[in-house]
Design a protein around this motif. Structure first.
Motif, PDB file in Angstrom:
ATOM      1  N   GLN A 249       0.829  -1.195   0.000  1.00 47.44           N
ATOM      2  CA  GLN A 249       0.000   0.000   0.000  1.00 47.44           C
ATOM      3  C   GLN A 249       0.869   1.251   0.000  1.00 47.44           C
ATOM      4  OE1 GLN A 249      -2.474  -0.337   3.465  1.00 47.44           O
ATOM      5  NE2 GLN A 249      -3.793  -1.915   2.588  1.00 47.44           N
ATOM      6  N   GLY A 250       0.230   2.394  -0.227  1.00 49.22           N
ATOM      7  CA  GLY A 250       0.896   3.688  -0.085  1.00 49.22           C
ATOM      8  C   GLY A 250       2.008   3.899  -1.100  1.00 49.22           C
ATOM      9  N   LEU A 251       3.027   4.639  -0.656  1.00 48.44           N
ATOM     10  CA  LEU A 251       4.116   5.026  -1.547  1.00 48.44           C
ATOM     11  C   LEU A 251       4.890   3.827  -2.086  1.00 48.44           C
ATOM     12  CD1 LEU A 251       5.711   8.238   0.009  1.00 48.44           C
ATOM     13  CD2 LEU A 251       4.468   8.016  -2.138  1.00 48.44           C
ATOM     14  N   LEU A 252       5.020   2.787  -1.279  1.00 48.14           N
ATOM     15  CA  LEU A 252       5.769   1.618  -1.730  1.00 48.14           C
ATOM     16  C   LEU A 252       5.070   0.962  -2.923  1.00 48.14           C
ATOM     17  CD1 LEU A 252       8.408   0.312  -0.853  1.00 48.14           C
ATOM     18  CD2 LEU A 252       7.073  -1.357   0.450  1.00 48.14           C
ATOM     19  N   ALA A 253       3.745   0.866  -2.855  1.00 50.82           N
ATOM     20  CA  ALA A 253       2.986   0.305  -3.971  1.00 50.82           C
ATOM     21  C   ALA A 253       3.098   1.197  -5.205  1.00 50.82           C
ATOM     22  CB  ALA A 253       1.518   0.141  -3.572  1.00 50.82           C
ATOM     23  N   ALA A 254       2.983   2.519  -4.996  1.00 49.13           N
ATOM     24  CA  ALA A 254       3.098   3.449  -6.122  1.00 49.13           C
ATOM     25  C   ALA A 254       4.481   3.391  -6.751  1.00 49.13           C
ATOM     26  CB  ALA A 254       2.793   4.870  -5.643  1.00 49.13           C
ATOM     27  N   ALA A 255       5.517   3.289  -5.910  1.00 51.53           N
ATOM     28  CA  ALA A 255       6.888   3.229  -6.413  1.00 51.53           C
ATOM     29  C   ALA A 255       7.122   1.958  -7.219  1.00 51.53           C
ATOM     30  CB  ALA A 255       7.875   3.309  -5.253  1.00 51.53           C
ATOM     31  N   LEU A 256       6.577   0.846  -6.746  1.00 46.26           N
ATOM     32  CA  LEU A 256       6.763  -0.417  -7.457  1.00 46.26           C
ATOM     33  C   LEU A 256       6.114  -0.353  -8.839  1.00 46.26           C
ATOM     34  CD1 LEU A 256       6.681  -3.958  -6.032  1.00 46.26           C
ATOM     35  CD2 LEU A 256       5.335  -3.477  -8.060  1.00 46.26           C
ATOM     36  N   ILE A 257       4.889   0.165  -8.899  1.00 41.74           N
ATOM     37  CA  ILE A 257       4.204   0.271 -10.191  1.00 41.74           C
ATOM     38  C   ILE A 257       4.949   1.243 -11.099  1.00 41.74           C
ATOM     39  CG2 ILE A 257       2.073   0.999 -11.325  1.00 41.74           C
ATOM     40  CD1 ILE A 257       0.568   0.019  -8.843  1.00 41.74           C
ATOM     41  N   LEU A 258       5.451   2.329 -10.524  1.00 42.03           N
ATOM     42  CA  LEU A 258       6.193   3.314 -11.306  1.00 42.03           C
ATOM     43  C   LEU A 258       7.440   2.694 -11.930  1.00 42.03           C
ATOM     44  CD1 LEU A 258       6.155   6.299 -12.101  1.00 42.03           C
ATOM     45  CD2 LEU A 258       7.506   6.776 -10.059  1.00 42.03           C
ATOM     46  N   CYS A 259       8.170   1.898 -11.162  1.00 39.85           N
ATOM     47  CA  CYS A 259       9.385   1.257 -11.678  1.00 39.85           C
ATOM     48  C   CYS A 259       9.078   0.262 -12.791  1.00 39.85           C
ATOM     49  CB  CYS A 259      10.134   0.557 -10.546  1.00 39.85           C
ATOM     50  SG  CYS A 259      10.965   1.684  -9.405  1.00 39.85           S
ATOM     51  N   PHE A 260       7.882  -0.323 -12.767  1.00 36.13           N
ATOM     52  CA  PHE A 260       7.493  -1.262 -13.806  1.00 36.13           C
ATOM     53  C   PHE A 260       6.793  -0.582 -14.981  1.00 36.13           C
ATOM     54  CE2 PHE A 260       7.855  -4.673 -10.517  1.00 36.13           C
ATOM     55  CZ  PHE A 260       8.685  -5.511 -11.235  1.00 36.13           C
ATOM     56  N   THR A 261       6.691   0.750 -14.940  1.00 32.78           N
ATOM     57  CA  THR A 261       5.998   1.499 -15.987  1.00 32.78           C
ATOM     58  C   THR A 261       6.951   2.234 -16.905  1.00 32.78           C
ATOM     59  OG1 THR A 261       4.114   1.819 -14.484  1.00 32.78           O
ATOM     60  CG2 THR A 261       4.218   3.260 -16.387  1.00 32.78           C
ATOM     61  N   VAL A 262       8.148   2.575 -16.409  1.00 31.40           N
ATOM     62  CA  VAL A 262       9.095   3.377 -17.194  1.00 31.40           C
ATOM     63  C   VAL A 262       9.748   2.528 -18.283  1.00 31.40           C
ATOM     64  CG1 VAL A 262       9.543   4.964 -15.289  1.00 31.40           C
ATOM     65  CG2 VAL A 262      10.945   2.905 -15.529  1.00 31.40           C
ATOM     66  N   PRO A 263      10.352   3.172 -19.296  1.00 30.20           N
ATOM     67  CA  PRO A 263      11.007   2.414 -20.379  1.00 30.20           C
ATOM     68  C   PRO A 263      12.253   1.694 -19.910  1.00 30.20           C
ATOM     69  CG  PRO A 263      11.440   4.768 -20.605  1.00 30.20           C
ATOM     70  CD  PRO A 263      10.406   4.623 -19.522  1.00 30.20           C
ATOM     71  N   THR A 264      12.817   0.903 -20.797  1.00 29.20           N
ATOM     72  CA  THR A 264      13.996   0.125 -20.457  1.00 29.20           C
ATOM     73  C   THR A 264      15.210   1.024 -20.249  1.00 29.20           C
ATOM     74  OG1 THR A 264      15.261  -1.856 -21.084  1.00 29.20           O
ATOM     75  CG2 THR A 264      14.827  -0.247 -22.818  1.00 29.20           C
ATOM     76  N   ALA A 265      16.258   0.470 -19.676  1.00 25.48           N
ATOM     77  CA  ALA A 265      17.425   1.264 -19.279  1.00 25.48           C
ATOM     78  C   ALA A 265      18.393   1.460 -20.435  1.00 25.48           C
ATOM     79  CB  ALA A 265      18.144   0.567 -18.127  1.00 25.48           C
TER      80      ALA A 265
END
Length: 304
Positions: A249-265
């Motif tokens: 929940q909270g910021l940790l959940a948002a951060a996880l989804i955000l990391c899986f949403t950005v383009p490749t490195a």
């Protein structure tokens, strides 16, 4: 969705500035390479140490976080392996590029978006998630290269070397180590890492822009499209499911989804060259995904 788009505008402009200076500013390519090197090995690790060393992490759900990250990455890996084995197989070297394009993530963009949307707490959350993801992704990518390109079995020594020399992972571990040990940071050292960390996000994004290779979009377009669908659509969907399944929940959940949403490195291109992959297709995947993410990120994060 509008706040997400607003947060993405500085990211887009910073990337565009890097591309513009590299393309029209007369700055030698070697200078951008040096900037990327300094950002990768100094600025970003300093940022991670700064945001992690003194933040309270009491009761952080490590088991749920690790389980969520692992489940998403393993599902994506299985889907890509099935795609390669039975659906639309490509050359082994090209598959390594498709795989990297489907699992790696751009830490710079994730950190900047977290800072824009959630402030320092968001940056700290992304740094924690990144530590878990970097560890597992490096192991998976090395295993894929060893299987599809190398002639030998996966060597633990190779995996260990790639992990302990990854500055993003090292920065996270140092920050968490200072935190959990109770030492923390302060005084002149805190001022130093704060000063260096402040340069990480703008310099990192400009380096991403300078690395865009619009004149080299000659890769396998079916592979580029497939990797982009996995990266920008399937992974965010699986991440949203995973945070609910594992109760994040909270910021940790948002951060996880955000990391899986950005383009490749962008580092995927370097690894592709080092390990004998299809670097041309890798360059095309990085460029296309970075451009497409300007559309996909506001939609995905806004919905979440």
């Amino acid at each position: 969705m509008f706040p997400v788009f607003q947060a993405l505008i500085p990211v887009i402009l910073s990337i565009a500035a890097g591309y513009g200076f590299r393309r029209y500013g007369g700055i030698p390519p070697a200078s951008w390479k040096h900037l990327s090197y300094i950002t990768y090995y100094l600025f970003v690790p300093a940022l991670e140490i700064n945001v992690l060393a003194n933040k309270p992490f009491d009761g952080l759900p490590w088991l749920a976080l690790i389980s969520a990250v692992t489940s998403v990455l393993f599902l994506v890996t299985i889907c890509l392996l099935i795609w390669q084995k039975w659906l639309r197989p490509v050359q082994p070297t090209t598959f390594t590029s498709m795989y990297q394009g489907g699992v790696r993530f751009n830490t710079f963009i994730a950190l900047v978006l977290a800072a824009q949307l959630y402030g320092d707490e968001g940056v700290a959350a992304v740094a924690v998630v990144s530590a878990v993801m970097i560890l597992l992704i490096n192991v998976l990518c090395i295993a894929i290269f060893s299987t599809y390109v190398g002639s030998t079995q996966v060597r633990l020594k190779t995996i260990g070397h790639d992990l302990i020399t990854n500055p993003l992972l090292v920065g996270c571990l140092i920050g968490l180590g200072l935190n959990f040990s109770g030492v923390g940071i302060g005084g002149s050292f805190e001022s130093f890492v704060e000063l260096m960390g402040n340069a990480a996000l703008p310099m990192g994004l400009m380096a991403v822009g300078a690395g865009l290779q619009l004149d080299r979009l000659r890769g396998n377009w079916e592979v580029v499209g497939t990797a982009s669908i996995f990266q920008l659509l399937l992974k965010p969907l699986l991440a949203a499911i995973a945070v609910n399944v594992w109760g994040l929940q909270g910021l940790l959940a948002a951060a996880l989804i955000l990391c899986f949403t950005v383009p490749t490195a962008p580092s995927s291109y370097i690894l592709s060259i080092q390990k004998g992959g299809d670097s041309q297709t890798m360059a095309a995947i990085i460029t296309v995904q970075t451009l497409l993410s300007a559309l996909s990120i506001p939609i995905v994060v806004g919905m979440v």
